[in-house]
Design an enzyme around this catalytic site. Structure first.
Site, mmCIF file in Angstrom:
data_model
loop_
_atom_site.group_PDB
_atom_site.id
_atom_site.type_symbol
_atom_site.label_atom_id
_atom_site.label_comp_id
_atom_site.label_asym_id
_atom_site.label_seq_id
_atom_site.Cartn_x
_atom_site.Cartn_y
_atom_site.Cartn_z
ATOM 1 N N TYR A 107 0.952 -0.721 0.413
ATOM 2 C CA TYR A 107 0.214 0.275 -0.031
ATOM 3 C C TYR A 107 0.723 1.313 -0.255
ATOM 4 O O TYR A 107 1.750 1.363 1.360
ATOM 5 C CB TYR A 107 -0.688 0.011 1.254
ATOM 6 C CG TYR A 107 -2.041 1.290 1.681
ATOM 7 C CD1 TYR A 107 -1.678 1.975 0.226
ATOM 8 C CD2 TYR A 107 -3.133 1.535 2.366
ATOM 9 C CE1 TYR A 107 -2.944 3.527 1.454
ATOM 10 C CE2 TYR A 107 -3.140 1.912 2.574
ATOM 11 C CZ TYR A 107 -3.750 3.052 1.526
ATOM 12 O OH TYR A 107 -4.524 4.223 1.860
ATOM 13 N N LYS A 147 -1.252 -0.730 -4.547
ATOM 14 C CA LYS A 147 -2.567 -0.420 -4.169
ATOM 15 C C LYS A 147 -1.891 1.259 -3.993
ATOM 16 O O LYS A 147 -0.468 1.421 -3.240
ATOM 17 C CB LYS A 147 -3.380 -0.060 -2.518
ATOM 18 C CG LYS A 147 -4.129 1.058 -2.476
ATOM 19 C CD LYS A 147 -4.826 0.395 -1.035
ATOM 20 C CE LYS A 147 -6.102 2.216 -0.998
ATOM 21 N NZ LYS A 147 -5.468 3.243 -1.047
#
Ligand code: MN9
Ligand code: PYR
EC number: 4.1.3.3
Length: 347
Positions: free
Chosen positions: A170, A200
């Site tokens: 992330y 992400k």
């Protein structure tokens, strides 16, 4: 070994953690919330305990229970459930992944929900029994990794706690302060983290994002974009999906944009994106954060999301107190359209 799961695609709602007026987690509405996402927004993937879910503001045991509730309620209804397990403490992070399988400890750090997969050998058993389809981790953000290798080593230790679960990095440099470019990190990452399955990417640097996609097309990674107002540009760069807070209530609208993009109707895709931008820009000017997301979602879905956990955010009540009036004052879309998620008035 990386589990050859179905690739995570399309929209992923970054779930809000519903709370009572007193700031305790309101588990009782999570079932309704799942139905709302699937039935009203057409969103079938979720990202739990991330930024929007206030994961870092919850205790470890709360994070475990929240994840467990989503997995229980979402099983059979959702396609994929990714749990954010990032923490400053590597042990806590690993605990969020594995928990105490032996149940020898009564520690609040134990996290049963993601743990049982450790004993399961086959993917089928894993999917059937656990329901969590992946884990995601942000960079440690206080004592920060100073280069790519240091960051990879941290991520590797967390990922290794779940040798069968797809792992996502992330990337959110504006909040973590860790500016190591994702494109650099991805170079050779599967050699170090065999379960690595995607990224992400919550940043506006489309050079970095584009290079991630360009250099890793063979690996079949999921490239999930995290800046909702710029998703169309990321689709052009090769995003395979998107994780965001606005897909909780603008999922239906954003799906229309994805469909227009798929059928190469770029002018209509752009109209959809502009409409979404107008809405987000309106909220950004009022101050966009977790309190605002909670207020908007409460109004649009009718499910009470409550206040944010951090007292810091409670202090800024201006938007939440007047959210309904403000949203009703939007002149480019009607409140009913927003509630219905169709926003036709806008395009
Ligand atoms: C910082 C933050 O919370 N970013 C979210 C996900 O990464 C986005 O979904 C934004 O909330 C959204 O793009 C609105 O700016
Ligand atoms: C937006 C997002 O992905 C998060 O809340 O973590």
């Amino acid at each position: 070994m990386a589990s050859p799961k179905k690739k995570l695609q399309g929209l992923v709602a970054a779930t809000i953690t519903p709370m009572t007026e007193h700031g305790e987690i309101n588990f009782s509405v999570i079932g309704r919330y799942v139905d709302y996402l699937v039935e009203e927004q057409g969103v079938k993937n979720i990202f739990v305990n991330g930024t929007t879910g206030e994961g870092l503001s919850l205790s470890i045991s709360e994070r475990c229970r929240v994840a467990e509730e989503w997995v229980t309620e979402g099983r059979n209804k959702l396609d994929q459930i990714v749990i954010h397990v990032g923490a400053l403490s590597l042990k806590e992070s690993q605990g969020l992944v594995v928990g105490h399988v032996s149940k020898q400890s009564t520690s609040t750090e134990s996290c049963y929900v993601l743990s049982t997969m450790i004993d399961l050998n086959t993917r089928a058993q894993h999917a059937a029994k656990i329901g969590a389809d992946g884990i995601a981790v942000i960079a440690p953000f206080f004592l920060k990794p100073w280069n790519k290798d240091v960051l990879i080593n941290f991520l590797k230790e967390v990922a290794a706690a779940a040798p069968a679960l797809p792992f996502y990095y992330y990337h959110i440099p504006a909040l973590t302060g860790v500016k190591i470019r994702a494109e650099e990190l991805l170079d050779g990452i599967q050699d170090k983290i065999p379960t690595f399955q995607g990224l992400k990417f919550s940043d506006t640097d489309l050079l970095d994002f584009g290079q991630c996609v360009d250099q890793n097309r063979q690996q079949q990674f999921a490239f999930l974009f995290g800046v909702d107002e710029q998703l169309l540009s990321a689709l052009v760069m090769g995003a395979t999906g998107a994780v965001g807070s606005t897909y909780n209530y603008l999922g239906k609208k954003t799906n229309q944009m994805l469909e227009a993009f798929e059928r190469k109707d770029f002018s209509s895709a752009l109209s959809h994106q502009f409409c979404i931008q107008r809405f987000i820009n309106f909220v950004v000017k009022l101050g966009f954060g977790v309190s605002q997301t909670k207020a908007i979602m409460t109004l649009v879905s009718g499910i009470p999301m409550g206040p944010p956990r951090l007292p810091l955010q409670k202090a800024s009540r201006e938007f939440t107190d007047n959210a309904e009036a403000k949203l009703k004052s939007l002149d480019f879309l009607s409140f009913t359209d927003l509630k219905d998620g169709n926003l036709e008035a806008c395009s």
